[in-house]
Write a protein that holds these residues in place. Structure first.
Motif, short mmCIF file in Angstrom:
data_model
loop_
_atom_site.label_atom_id
_atom_site.label_comp_id
_atom_site.label_asym_id
_atom_site.label_seq_id
_atom_site.Cartn_x
_atom_site.Cartn_y
_atom_site.Cartn_z
N THR A 364 0.80 -1.29 -0.01
CA THR A 364 0.01 -0.01 0.23
C THR A 364 0.77 1.50 0.03
OG1 THR A 364 -1.67 -1.29 1.36
CG2 THR A 364 -1.82 1.12 1.18
N ALA A 365 1.98 1.27 0.90
CA ALA A 365 2.74 2.32 0.75
C ALA A 365 3.32 2.77 -0.32
CB ALA A 365 3.77 2.35 1.91
N GLU A 366 3.70 1.82 -1.29
CA GLU A 366 4.33 2.00 -2.64
C GLU A 366 3.31 2.48 -3.44
OE1 GLU A 366 7.40 2.67 -2.75
OE2 GLU A 366 7.85 1.89 -0.69
N LEU A 367 1.96 2.11 -3.39
CA LEU A 367 1.04 2.46 -4.33
C LEU A 367 0.75 3.95 -4.24
CD1 LEU A 367 -1.15 1.16 -6.48
CD2 LEU A 367 -2.38 0.80 -4.54
N GLN A 368 0.99 4.62 -3.22
CA GLN A 368 0.50 5.80 -3.02
C GLN A 368 0.96 6.63 -3.99
OE1 GLN A 368 -1.69 6.91 -0.74
NE2 GLN A 368 -1.95 4.94 0.02
N GLY A 369 2.30 6.68 -4.40
CA GLY A 369 2.92 7.53 -5.41
C GLY A 369 2.37 7.50 -6.86
N CYS A 370 1.53 6.41 -7.15
CA CYS A 370 1.26 5.99 -8.63
C CYS A 370 -0.33 6.12 -8.57
CB CYS A 370 2.13 5.27 -9.31
SG CYS A 370 1.88 3.76 -8.47
N MET A 371 -1.09 6.12 -7.54
CA MET A 371 -2.31 5.51 -7.22
C MET A 371 -3.38 6.25 -8.20
SD MET A 371 -4.55 4.76 -3.89
CE MET A 371 -3.97 6.48 -3.37
N ILE A 372 -3.42 7.37 -8.32
CA ILE A 372 -4.36 8.30 -8.99
C ILE A 372 -4.03 7.99 -10.82
CG2 ILE A 372 -5.21 10.58 -9.79
CD1 ILE A 372 -5.89 9.52 -6.75
N PRO A 373 -2.84 8.25 -11.30
CA PRO A 373 -2.68 7.92 -12.76
C PRO A 373 -3.03 6.43 -13.11
CG PRO A 373 -0.68 8.45 -11.71
CD PRO A 373 -1.70 8.50 -10.84
N LEU A 374 -2.86 5.54 -12.21
CA LEU A 374 -2.95 4.20 -12.23
C LEU A 374 -4.23 3.75 -12.52
CD1 LEU A 374 -2.12 1.29 -12.71
CD2 LEU A 374 -1.97 1.20 -10.19
N PHE A 375 -5.11 4.32 -11.52
CA PHE A 375 -6.72 3.88 -11.71
C PHE A 375 -7.44 4.67 -12.72
CE2 PHE A 375 -5.49 1.44 -7.88
CZ PHE A 375 -6.04 0.23 -7.95
N HIS A 376 -6.98 5.88 -13.03
CA HIS A 376 -7.48 6.71 -14.29
C HIS A 376 -7.30 5.79 -15.51
CE1 HIS A 376 -9.09 10.39 -15.64
NE2 HIS A 376 -7.75 10.33 -16.45
N ARG A 377 -6.25 5.26 -15.62
CA ARG A 377 -5.96 4.29 -16.91
C ARG A 377 -6.87 3.54 -16.74
NH1 ARG A 377 -5.28 4.81 -21.86
NH2 ARG A 377 -3.69 6.62 -21.37
N ILE A 378 -6.79 2.35 -15.55
CA ILE A 378 -7.70 1.40 -15.43
C ILE A 378 -9.11 1.86 -15.85
CG2 ILE A 378 -8.59 -0.39 -13.95
CD1 ILE A 378 -5.93 -0.39 -12.42
N GLY A 379 -9.53 3.05 -15.34
CA GLY A 379 -11.02 3.48 -15.80
C GLY A 379 -11.35 3.48 -17.24
N PHE A 380 -10.36 4.03 -17.84
CA PHE A 380 -10.32 3.95 -19.43
C PHE A 380 -10.41 2.57 -20.04
CE2 PHE A 380 -8.64 8.62 -19.13
CZ PHE A 380 -9.37 9.14 -20.06
N CYS A 381 -9.83 1.83 -19.44
CA CYS A 381 -9.76 0.54 -20.03
C CYS A 381 -11.06 -0.13 -19.70
CB CYS A 381 -8.62 -0.28 -19.42
SG CYS A 381 -7.02 0.19 -19.82
N ILE A 382 -11.51 0.18 -18.66
CA ILE A 382 -13.11 -0.45 -18.31
C ILE A 382 -14.12 0.06 -19.15
CG2 ILE A 382 -15.03 -0.49 -16.54
CD1 ILE A 382 -12.80 -0.18 -14.42
N ASN A 383 -13.98 1.24 -19.61
CA ASN A 383 -14.79 1.89 -20.61
C ASN A 383 -14.43 1.55 -22.14
OD1 ASN A 383 -15.36 4.18 -18.55
ND2 ASN A 383 -16.70 2.96 -18.64
N SER A 384 -13.42 0.56 -22.57
CA SER A 384 -13.03 0.18 -23.67
C SER A 384 -14.04 -0.33 -24.52
CB SER A 384 -11.88 -0.56 -23.64
OG SER A 384 -11.24 -0.86 -25.15
N SER A 385 -14.30 0.05 -25.75
CA SER A 385 -15.29 -0.57 -26.68
C SER A 385 -14.73 -1.76 -26.88
CB SER A 385 -15.58 0.18 -27.93
OG SER A 385 -14.30 0.34 -28.49
N HIS A 386 -13.37 -2.32 -26.78
CA HIS A 386 -12.95 -3.75 -27.32
C HIS A 386 -13.50 -4.66 -25.85
CE1 HIS A 386 -10.57 -6.94 -27.97
NE2 HIS A 386 -10.19 -6.24 -29.44
#
Length: 514
Positions: A364-386
């Motif tokens: 968890t401690a190491e995830l803090q530094g990249c959490m926002i851009p990471l899950f922002h990208r995962i959100g885009f993947c969830i909405n992928s038309s593929h």
């Protein structure tokens, strides 16, 4: 001396047009020997021995250089000579094998090819026995013979590197000379592994030049050859510690040339497999050199379109770094986001698979530094038309460690993921994606229902605001279109609104006029 020695060996008659069969030389310490059920009787006739020696010379010299075939000595078996002469016989056999045959015609020089194959088998058996330590002349002759047989230029690759998908492997090409190459590789492997090889002497001949030419062979199109090279490179790295920095640098150059110049290489997967073992042996704390290897060499390997061929080995190397030093997880995830594909759905699925393995090794401690851009990208993947990309992104929540990371950081992650889930629920075309979306939403509700309701409310408000903005945009577009069809003319009355000057500006104007 050899004439006296050969007179003690059993022998049979050879016809001048017959080929030598080296597998059937009988032992020389008995009066008779059995070959394929036939009895061969010993004779002491010097004339017969002389005739046999001459015949063997004539058969071999038809294709081998005269400087190599000076007697029947290379064709003898090691068990038939005294221990004191075995290393001399070994060198003689090595010189005998320095001739390279053309295998483009399988029927050409068949007897001589079989002869060389049998001599190579004899050499492998002798090295495997490890009866005595190798002298420097033996090591020198061995490296010379191996270099002559293995180090060669490959024909140009006529197959396009642009064809096929990211995961599609080309049909392998098998080298017709493999019957000899395999034995030479076996000899090299046993030679390096042998306890009879003194590393201090061996490193003089297995030097930087030898290693560089060995690494060049990884571009072979024959997968059998690359598999042999993989094992040999690992043994060299383990035995010759003095060469380890050079090997790491040379391999890094191969990777960089592949990524930034050629975009094609046949042996990236095999080299990465060796490097996985090398990385697992790095001492802690990691040196800066090793971290640079991760950032400047391994992460850019995510860029080529042929990633699927070596993704498994690359993922193992990256996760090895994170397991050794967890603080590297944040920089690795940021590097992955940097090379994230935006036009290739196949590569997106691969990246998501690697991301899951990286998250499993992340705390968890190491995830803090990249959490926002990471899950922002995962959100885009969830909405992928593929649908495959969307399914793979949603399947991250089947991993217990990802769920735990999500639960501990839900205040930051849910506002990023829940809107993507709502958009899927309202508009995605694939039923399997809709089912997975519903399952993840249910999981979020069980985790923190109040936060889910708050995120939904915010999502609805943002949706209404976007709807109003869209309506306003459409109204202005309609007005602009109407104005374009009805331009202003001289008879059009315009309402001009006078601009009232601010008090300070008016005062300044009066001062200027006075």
């Amino acid at each position: 001396m050899w004439k006296q020695f050969l007179s003690k060996l059993p022998h049979k008659s050879f016809h001048s047009d017959a080929s030598l069969d080296l597998t059937h030389l009988p032992p020389g310490n008995n009066g008779t020997g059995s070959v394929n059920g036939n009895s061969i009787h010993r004779t002491s006739s010097d004339n017969v021995v002389s005739s046999r020696s001459t015949t063997m010379k004539r058969t071999a010299s038809a294709i081998f250089p005269s400087s190599v075939v000076t007697s029947a000595e290379p064709l003898l078996l090691f068990k038939d000579v005294p221990n004191a002469e075995k290393q001399n016989l070994f060198i003689s056999k090595l010189n005998f094998c320095c001739h390279v045959f053309d295998f483009s015609d399988p029927n050409k020089n068949s007897p001589e090819k079989d002869m060389k194959r049998q001599v190579l088998l004899d050499l492998i058996g002798y090295v495997d026995a490890g009866t005595s330590r190798f002298t420097e002349p033996v090591i020198s002759a061995s490296c010379k013979m191996i270099a002559i047989n293995l180090f060669r230029a490959f024909p140009p690759n006529t197959r396009s590197s642009n064809g096929g998908g990211e995961t599609e492997e080309e049909v392998p090409v098998f080298d017709p000379a493999w019957t000899h190459l395999q034995l030479v590789y076996d000899l090299l492997l046993k030679f390096i592994e042998s306890s009879s090889l003194d590393g201090k002497i061996g490193k003089k001949y297995i030097d930087h030049s030898f290693i560089m030419r060995l690494l060049d062979l990884f571009d072979s199109e024959d997968p059998r050859e690359r598999d042999c090279l993989k094992t040999i490179l690992h043994r060299i790295y383990g035995k010759f510690m003095v060469h380890r920095p050079f090997i790491r640098k040379a391999v890094s150059n191969i990777f960089c040339r592949f990524v930034f110049e050629t975009d094609r290489h046949n042996g990236i997967a095999e080299i990465l497999e060796v490097f996985g073992s090398v990385i697992s042996g790095f001492a802690l704390p990691l040196k800066e050199e090793h971290k640079l290897l991760l950032w400047r060499v391994l992460m850019p390997l995510h860029k080529p379109k042929t990633l699927g061929i070596y993704l498994q080995q690359l993922t193992y190397c990256v996760t090895q770094f994170i397991e050794k030093e967890p603080k590297l997880a944040s920089s690795v995830i940021k590097g992955l986001l940097r090379y994230w594909p935006v036009t290739s759905s196949q590569k997106e699925v691969m990246f998501l698979s690697e991301l899951e393995e990286i998250l499993e090794a992340t705390n968890t401690a190491e995830l803090q530094g990249c959490m926002i851009p990471l899950f922002h990208r995962i959100g885009f993947c969830i909405n992928s038309s593929h649908f495959q990309v969307a399914e793979r992104a949603l399947s991250l929540w089947n991993n217990n460690h990802v769920i735990n990371l999500m639960a501990q950081n839900r205040q930051a992650i849910m506002p990023l993921i829940l809107p993507a889930l709502e958009r899927n629920h309202q508009s995605h075309w694939n039923q399997a994606v809709l089912n997975l979306t519903q399952n993840v939403k249910k999981m979020f509700s069980e985790m923190d229902e109040e936060l889910v309701l708050a995120c939904k409310k915010k999502f609805e408000e943002e949706k209404k605001q976007k709807t109003m903005e869209e309506k306003r945009r459409l109204i202005w577009e309609h007005m602009e279109t109407s104005a374009a069809f009805h331009p202003v003319t001289r008879n059009t009355t315009l309402l001009v609104v006078p601009v009232v000057a601010p008090p300070i500006a008016a005062a300044l104007t009066n001062c200027i006029n006075q």
